[in-house]
Design an enzyme around this catalytic site. Structure first.
Site, PDB file in Angstrom:
ATOM      1  CG  HIS A 101      -2.078  -0.857   1.199  1.00 34.60           C
ATOM      2  ND1 HIS A 101      -1.991  -2.234   1.182  1.00 34.60           N
ATOM      3  CD2 HIS A 101      -3.407  -0.568   1.202  1.00 34.60           C
ATOM      4  CE1 HIS A 101      -3.206  -2.749   1.173  1.00 34.60           C
ATOM      5  NE2 HIS A 101      -4.091  -1.756   1.179  1.00 34.60           N
ATOM      6  CG  HIS A 141       2.557  -3.336   6.456  1.00 32.98           C
ATOM      7  ND1 HIS A 141       3.333  -4.271   5.832  1.00 32.98           N
ATOM      8  CD2 HIS A 141       1.510  -3.104   5.632  1.00 32.98           C
ATOM      9  CE1 HIS A 141       2.781  -4.593   4.670  1.00 32.98           C
ATOM     10  NE2 HIS A 141       1.664  -3.901   4.537  1.00 32.98           N
TER      11      HIS A 141
END
Length: 175
Positions: A101, A141
């Protein structure tokens, strides 16, 4: 240390922020916001060059991030290390490093900056920062995944920009 940073972010969670961050992160799912932007830029004659460069950069990012780095590094995600965390988004099934992303977002920022889209790259930067932060907030993440995504994206944006001009100059010589 990275788990500690993520744990600190869990302390600022609120129902409103959960909704906001979930929706922000959705903008980055499969790079959809950047792909849609590319299509819009390609459709407008004045911005077609920007659209071509952004398309090239996103393709480079896909190859670098998802094709090479994620499988090569094969880092497991933080929610797999700390299973006590309740995710509020669907569990991603690919590897953690780098953040895809974030990489796609910063690929778009770099490409738009290099091509000279003065207002658009700044707007893209705001979205890129929000998307990157959402990946930490949502516990999908590590901070170094996001940092790796920023670097990967910047490199992909630059390569896409340069590659477009190389292909363009070779094509023109053949005419």
């Amino acid at each position: 240390m990275e788990i500690e940073i993520l744990s600190m972010l869990q302390k600022i969670r609120t129902p409103l922020l959960d909704i906001f961050m979930s929706n922000i992160t959705k903008l980055g799912n499969a790079g959809i916001v950047w792909i849609l932007l590319t299509i819009v830029l390609l459709l407008i004659p004045k911005t077609r060059k920007s659209g071509l460069i952004l398309a090239a950069a996103l393709i480079v990012d896909l190859i670098l991030c998802n094709g090479i780095l994620k499988p090569l590094i094969a880092r497991i995600r933080p929610f797999d290390v700390n299973s006590a965390i309740q995710l509020i988004v669907a569990k991603p099934h690919d590897y953690s490093f780098p953040s895809g992303h974030t990489a796609a977002s910063f690929t778009a920022v770099m490409a738009l900056y290099l091509v000279g889209e003065k207002k658009l790259w700044k707007i893209a930067l705001v979205f890129a920062v929000l998307i990157a932060f959402s990946r930490l907030y949502l516990y999908v993440h590590y901070p170094t995944d996001v940092l790796g995504g920023i670097i990967t994206g910047a490199i992909a944006g630059y390569i896409g920009y340069k590659l477009t001009f190389i292909v363009q100059s070779k094509y023109r010589k053949k005419l």
